[in-house]
Design an enzyme around this catalytic site. Structure first.
Site, short mmCIF file in Angstrom:
data_model
loop_
_atom_site.label_atom_id
_atom_site.label_comp_id
_atom_site.label_asym_id
_atom_site.label_seq_id
_atom_site.Cartn_x
_atom_site.Cartn_y
_atom_site.Cartn_z
N CYS A 194 -10.97 2.61 -0.12
CA CYS A 194 -9.56 2.90 0.19
C CYS A 194 -9.26 2.13 1.48
O CYS A 194 -10.06 2.14 2.41
CB CYS A 194 -9.36 4.40 0.41
SG CYS A 194 -7.74 4.84 1.08
N GLU A 200 -2.68 9.40 8.05
CA GLU A 200 -1.22 9.24 8.10
C GLU A 200 -0.59 10.30 9.03
O GLU A 200 0.50 10.09 9.55
CB GLU A 200 -0.60 9.34 6.69
CG GLU A 200 -0.98 8.20 5.76
CD GLU A 200 -0.19 6.90 6.01
OE1 GLU A 200 0.85 6.96 6.70
OE2 GLU A 200 -0.63 5.85 5.51
N ASP A 243 0.88 -1.17 0.00
CA ASP A 243 0.00 0.00 0.00
C ASP A 243 0.92 1.22 0.00
O ASP A 243 2.14 1.10 0.11
CB ASP A 243 -0.89 -0.02 1.26
CG ASP A 243 -1.82 1.18 1.33
OD1 ASP A 243 -2.40 1.54 0.29
OD2 ASP A 243 -1.96 1.78 2.41
N SER A 244 0.30 2.41 -0.05
CA SER A 244 1.11 3.62 0.05
C SER A 244 1.59 3.82 1.50
O SER A 244 2.57 4.51 1.72
CB SER A 244 0.27 4.83 -0.37
OG SER A 244 -0.85 4.97 0.49
N HIS A 288 -7.32 2.67 3.79
CA HIS A 288 -7.15 3.48 5.00
C HIS A 288 -8.48 3.69 5.74
O HIS A 288 -8.49 4.00 6.92
CB HIS A 288 -6.61 4.87 4.65
CG HIS A 288 -5.13 4.93 4.38
ND1 HIS A 288 -4.58 4.46 3.22
CD2 HIS A 288 -4.09 5.42 5.11
CE1 HIS A 288 -3.25 4.67 3.24
NE2 HIS A 288 -2.94 5.25 4.39
N CYS A 294 -4.20 -1.89 -1.78
CA CYS A 294 -4.37 -0.49 -2.13
C CYS A 294 -5.37 -0.41 -3.28
O CYS A 294 -5.13 -0.96 -4.36
CB CYS A 294 -3.01 0.07 -2.56
SG CYS A 294 -3.06 1.71 -3.29
N1 DGL Z 1 -4.77 3.03 0.83
C1 DGL Z 1 -4.70 3.27 -0.57
C2 DGL Z 1 -5.97 2.95 -1.29
O1 DGL Z 1 -6.64 2.01 -0.91
C3 DGL Z 1 -3.97 4.53 -1.03
C4 DGL Z 1 -4.30 5.79 -0.34
C5 DGL Z 1 -3.41 6.96 -0.80
O2 DGL Z 1 -2.20 6.87 -0.67
O3 DGL Z 1 -3.98 7.94 -1.31
O4 DGL Z 1 -6.35 3.56 -2.25
#
Ligand code: DGL
Length: 287
Positions: free
Chosen positions: A195, A163, A23-24, A197, A86
């Site tokens: 997402c 984050e 993931d990021s 997150h 991600c």
């Molecule tokens: N968690 C990631 C996703 O599911 C990326 C979020 C990001 O870095 O913008 O899209």
């Protein structure tokens, strides 16, 4: 199940090889938690591209390039399968990279769309700006059931707030209200976490949404799809797993601190920079 078509027999010793998850940043830990629940015998290498987040503000070309670099690195680490933890990478890069690497690669969009269609007929998706503008969820759902209605909302502020360790900041509730308003107006019956997150926001979102709205976390279905693929390929690990290896491109200390509350322990984190890979043009056949 995952839409993945990859056939090969397992090589000796491959069963014990790790599954790669990336993931990021912190978002993929919500997928990792699900993997620990459904596949407790698998070893994992986790990569968070924290030096380059948020992915949601990046162009499709940038995201594709980052994903190629990460998959090249995952291949070097000897992973037997990669799960894109991600949505942004799954939406913008999965189709392109699947045929470029000699290992099974799973993404979140199709498993998430399938799970949502089983839950409702008026589906809301909250996602990064890149995922929302790709309309990947709308297209995947339309392919499964063209009569289901879908509304996708880009939520640019969520990932930087999460984050930045601001989950308890009242501002996050205020901005969540703004993002959810159009979906509540449309009377969605189901909401996809578009997402990885966003499951961190569950208590806030639950408070703002009517109690009848069902929340769908695609992590549950992508890990179920990974389990099926491992079975099909005879790649399941049969021995005790190795400890998860955590790697990030940014600060290991920051990631370790932020990940602690979600993991319930303080992970040891390494810094790695996946090397630049070949440019897409170099992959085209030459006459
Ligand atoms: N968690 C990631 C996703 O599911 C990326 C979020 C990001 O870095 O913008 O899209």
């Amino acid at each position: 199940m995952s839409g993945y078509r990859f056939v090969r027999s397992s090589l000796p010793g491959q069963n014990a090889a790790p599954i790669g998850l990336f993931d990021s940043g912190l978002g993929g830990l919500t997928v990792l938690r699900e993997l620990y629940r459904q596949l407790p015998y698998e070893s994992v290498i986790y990569f968070g591209d924290t030096a380059r987040l948020p992915y949601g503000d990046r162009t499709p070309a940038q995201i594709l390039q980052y994903v190629r670099e990460i998959l090249g690195w995952m291949e070097q680490q000897g992973t037997k399968m990669v799960v894109m933890a991600c949505n942004t990478s799954s939406a913008l890069a999965l189709e392109a990279v699947r045929s470029e690497f000699d290992l099974p690669i799973l993404g979140l969009i199709l498993p998430g769309a399938r799970a949502a269609v089983q839950q409702g007929r008026r589906i809301g998706v909250i996602a990064t700006p890149a995922t929302a503008s790709s309309q990947a969820y709308s297209r995947a759902i339309a392919e499964i059931d063209a009569t289901t209605q879908v509304w996708e909302v880009g939520c640019p502020e969520f990932v930087p707030l999460i984050e930045g360790n601001r989950l308890n900041d009242p501002y996050i509730g205020a901005i969540a209200q703004v993002y959810l308003e159009p979906l509540i107006e449309q009377q969605v019956d189901t909401l996809i976490y578009g997402c990885t997150h966003y499951p961190y926001l569950a208590p806030i979102l639950r408070q703002l949404l009517p109690s009848s709205v069902k929340l769908v976390d695609p992590a549950v279905s992508v890990v179920a799809a990974a389990a099926q693929e491992l079975d099909l390929l005879a790649l399941k690990n049969l021995r005790p797993p190795a400890p998860t290896r955590f790697c990030v491109s940014g600060s290991p200390q920051t990631f370790s601190q932020l990940a602690t509350s979600w993991l319930g322990c303080t992970p040891v984190v390494e810094q790695v920079i996946p090397a630049q890979t070949v440019q897409p043009a170099a992959l085209e056949p030459v006459d």
